[in-house]
Every structure is written in structure tokens, then in C-alpha cells.
Design an enzyme around this catalytic site. Structure first.
Site, PDB file in Angstrom:
ATOM      1  N   ASP A  13      38.965  -1.823-119.561  1.00  8.91           N
ATOM      2  CA  ASP A  13      39.596  -2.030-117.595  1.00  8.91           C
ATOM      3  C   ASP A  13      40.725  -3.690-118.350  1.00  8.91           C
ATOM      4  OD1 ASP A  13      38.722  -1.144-114.206  1.00  8.91           O
ATOM      5  OD2 ASP A  13      40.024  -3.131-115.717  1.00  8.91           O
ATOM      6  N   ASP A 107      45.214   0.025-115.150  1.00  7.90           N
ATOM      7  CA  ASP A 107      45.381  -1.335-116.014  1.00  7.90           C
ATOM      8  C   ASP A 107      43.482  -0.847-117.021  1.00  7.90           C
ATOM      9  OD1 ASP A 107      42.820  -1.475-114.131  1.00  7.90           O
ATOM     10  OD2 ASP A 107      42.959  -3.606-114.411  1.00  7.90           O
ATOM     11  N   GLU A 108      43.020   0.952-116.965  1.00  7.62           N
ATOM     12  CA  GLU A 108      41.887   0.986-117.241  1.00  7.62           C
ATOM     13  C   GLU A 108      42.030   2.248-117.699  1.00  7.62           C
ATOM     14  OE1 GLU A 108      38.644   1.654-115.137  1.00  7.62           O
ATOM     15  OE2 GLU A 108      40.059   1.578-113.301  1.00  7.62           O
TER      16      GLU A 108
END
Ligand code: TTP
Ligand code: MG
Length: 385
Positions: A13, A107-108
Site C-alpha cells: 500500500d 494504490d494497493e
């Protein structure tokens, strides 16, 4: 690290994603409270840099409140096109490390790295290398968690943010989870937490010590699932959302290498690793890229796109050697890499090698079975080509 577990999952993340991208692109913002979000009317905070979080600014907070808490902050609207582009770049890095990548948001992502540990001295190294690569190529930091299931891996990535790397070794999850809030269990939101609090269940240990029948009475059918999570058990697989765009491996040497023979030996090993990963994912690729980094850090890449796709170690090795032979060697080599892209589901192998293919495919299938069972060390192919 022991490898006799069913799965190894890495969760990665990015740290303060939107804000970190803006800080990277505007060095004047570095070290400053940066707040991204809707700046007008009833706009809310998308995210805040870690400097801004010291003022108590959090995602989803009204922007008016954020301005009140940190009047000297740098307030910016989001640039979604830019973040989507960075998200694609991150995804390419993930694809490099595993064919099974499940993104959760921009984003993860989860990466199933089961079976990859034979390529690394320790499964933690995979997470470290992912982080290093994100830093090196994108100049951003990410936090990573490594564990034997998705729940624990995601929990781990959040424990030491920013720039964290936490491994939850099998067995350690019991004590680690015990004092944590029940809100850490997936599926326990504010409403469920409130019900649990009214029953004096605040920590995961409290939850474990409660009779499942009582939990079922108050929480219904999801109780068993939560109960399993409370003991660190989670069988959900990592589901690849779409196919990897590329599969590659590279090797950095402790001492620079100079001779063509050594280079070929490394390419052979790399082709073996990339080929194995392709076959494991049921993929073949048409574009082969070799990467050479010299002692001066000068990096040269060469690519070739072939008329048909391949996944056999031998084919990848031969194509890589041809490209490397054309790169002049005026200095030592500190890194070599092979990446296969333009991927598709298995089909015919490159016709160039057609006459040999049947034999090669049989040999490869036997070797793959042995590798799956015993790890790569059991069988190291000599230079028989
Ligand atoms: P997160 O990963 O939740 O947050 P983050 O990356 O900013 O910070 P960290 O992970 O270090 O805690 O979300 C990723 C991005 O998604 C974030 O940068 C902005 C966006 N986002 C929103 O737009 N609204 C939200 O409510 C949240 C939580 C995130
Ligand atoms: Mg994040």
C-alpha cells in the site's frame, strides 16, 4: 523462513499516495503538510501527507475543518490522470514479482508469491525488493505486509506506515491480534463495533473468548467468518483481476561480472525463472527484453518482438543471448534482467525451435513438476543447449 505453508501473500500500500506524488513532483512541498481534496464548497480531504496528519487531518474530513486545523498547509485539488498513470506504473512493478496480483484500489494490491520464495533467500526479500523498486523507479514509498493470508498481510502493511515492512510469521498472529480492536477484523464497521462494545467485546481477544452462539445471536451469519479472522485464519485466494502485462526477473551481482560465459550462465538461470513463472501462470509472451546495468550504473535494454509466443526456458535463453551478444561490453556488469511481455494464454511455441519443441516441452514439464514439489534447487539445468 520455513516454506511448508500453503501460501505466502504480500500486501503493498502506497504511503499518502496522492500527496506523496505531489510532493515528489514539487520538491518545494517536501516535508510540508500537503492536503489533497475538493477545495470548494463542501469538499472533503482525499488524503494528507504524513506531515499534515500531525494536525489530525484525515481522509474524508471536510476541507473546511482541515483548513481550520492547519491554515498554513498546502491545499491542492487531485490530479486523477497523473495518479492513474502512477498506479499503472506500480502495477507493472507488481507484475514483475508475481503473476497473481489483485489490486484493491489505485494504490494497493495483494500479490500471491507462493512458490516464488525459491527465487529469494527469504520471502521477506520479495516485499523488500518491491518496496526498493518502487522507490528506485518512481521515487515513492510504499508499506508492505507479508503473511500466510490476505487478512494478515493487509493488517501487517498498516502496522509500520509509512515506509514499513512487517512480516507476520506463522504462529505470531495469535498474540499480535489479541490486544487489537475488533475494528481490525474485516467486516466490523462502526455499527458492529457498537453492538460488540455493548457486550463488553472490544479487543480481538475478547471476541475470541465469546461463545460463538452469542456472537451469532447478535451478529448473524458472518460470525463464523469473523471468528476465523480473530484467530488469524483466512482462506480467501488472491484473485488476479486481469493478466499480468509482463513477467521478469533480474539479478544484481555482489561483484561485477565481465565474461560472456558468466553472463550466459546468469541468463540461463534468469530464463529458467521467467519461463517457470510464465508456465505457472499458463502464459506465453512475444516480446523478450534484456536489461544490462553496467558498473557505472549506465543501463541498456534491448527488446525483440517475435512472430509467435514462447514460454520455454531454452527459447527465452536463446533470444536473450542473441540480444546480449550485440551489446558491447566495455565495463563490468552489475545487473542482468530478462522480461517477457505481450503475454497471452498458452499456444504454439516459436517456430524457430519447432523441431526441438516436443522434446523440450516434455523435459520442461518434468522439471516443472519437480520444482513445484521440491523447489528449484532440486534441479539445476546445465548448459546443454
Ligand atoms: P489510502 O491508501 O487509504 O491512503 P493513502 O495512500 O493516502 O495513505 P496511507 O495508505 O499511507 O495511509 O488511499 C489511497 C488514495 O486514495 C489516497 O491517496 C487518496 C484516495 N482516497 C480518497 O480519495 N478518499 C478517501 O477517503 C481515501 C481513504 C482515499
Ligand atoms: Mg495508501
Amino acid at each position: 523462513m520455513a516454506t511448508n505453508h500453503c501460501r505466502w501473500i504480500v500486501h503493498v500500500d502506497m504511503d499518502a499516495f496522492f500527496a506523496a506524488v505531489e510532493q515528489r513532483d514539487h520538491p518545494a512541498y517536501l516535508g510540508k503538510p500537503v492536503i489533497i481534496g475538493g477545495l470548494h464548497g463542501r469538499g472533503v480531504v482525499s488524503t494528507a501527507s504524513y506531515e499534515a496528519r500531525k494536525y489530525g487531518i484525515t481522509s474524508a474530513m471536510p476541507m473546511v475543518e482541515a483548513r481550520r486545523r492547519c491554515p498554513s498547509g498546502i491545499f491542492l485539488p487531485p490530479n486523477m490522470n497523473k495518479y492513474a498513470h502512477v498506479s499503472d506504473q506500480i502495477r507493472q512493478i507488481f507484475d514483475f514479482f508475481s503473476p497473481t496480483v489483485e489490486p484493491l484500489s489505485m494504490d494497493e494490491a495483494f500479490l500471491d508469491v507462493t512458490g516464488m520464495e525459491y527465487q529469494y533467500p527469504d520471502v521477506t526479500d520479495i516485499a523488500r525488493q518491491i518496496k526498493d523498486r518502487i522507490k528506485e523507479e518512481l521515487n515513492l514509498t510504499a508499506s508492505a505486509g507479508v503473511a500466510t493470508n490476505k487478512f494478515l498481510a493487509k493488517l501487517a502493511s498498516d502496522l509500520k506506515k509509512p515506509d514499513g515492512l512487517v512480516v507476520i510469521h506463522p504462529g505470531a498472529e495469535i498474540d499480535l491480534l489479541a490486544p487489537m480492536s475488533v475494528k481490525k477484523l474485516w467486516g466490523v464497521g462502526h455499527a458492529t463495533a457498537r453492538i460488540l462494545k455493548s457486550l463488553n467485546i472490544e479487543t480481538i481477544e475478547d471476541f475470541r473468548n465469546t461463545d460463538l452462539k452469542i456472537l451469532e445471536h447478535y451478529l448473524g451469519t458472518c460470525s463464523l467468518e469473523l471468528y476465523n479472522l480473530a484467530w488469524g485464519r483466512d482462506n480467501r485466494p488472491v484473485i488476479a483481476d486481469r493478466q499480468a502485462k509482463s513477467i521478469g526477473n533480474e539479478n544484481t551481482f555482489t561483484i561485477d561480472i565481465w565474461s560472456k560465459d558468466e553472463i550466459r550462465a546468469v541468463l540461463l538461470a534468469l530464463a529458467g525463472k521467467v519461463g517457470w513463472r510464465l508456465r505457472k501462470a499458463g502464459l506465453q509472451g512475444r516480446t523478450i527484453t534484456v536489461k544490462v546495468r553496467f558498473s557505472s550504473f549506465r543501463t541498456v535494454t534491448r527488446s525483440v518482438t517475435l512472430p509467435s509466443a514462447l514460454s520455454l526456458d531454452e527459447s527465452i535463453y536463446q533470444v536473450a543471448c542473441k540480444m546480449i551478444d550485440k551489446i558491447p561490453l566495455h565495463e563490468g556488469v552489475r545487473l542482468l534482467g530478462i522480461t517477457v511481455s505481450k503475454l497471452g494464454q498458452g499456444g504454439g511455441q516459436l517456430s524457430l525451435f519447432a523441431e526441438d519443441n516436443e522434446r523440450q516441452e516434455k523435459i520442461t514439464a518434468v522439471m516443472d513438476k519437480l520444482k513445484d514439489k521440491f523447489g528449484e534447487a532440486i534441479i539445476t539445468r546445465g548448459r546443454i543447449w
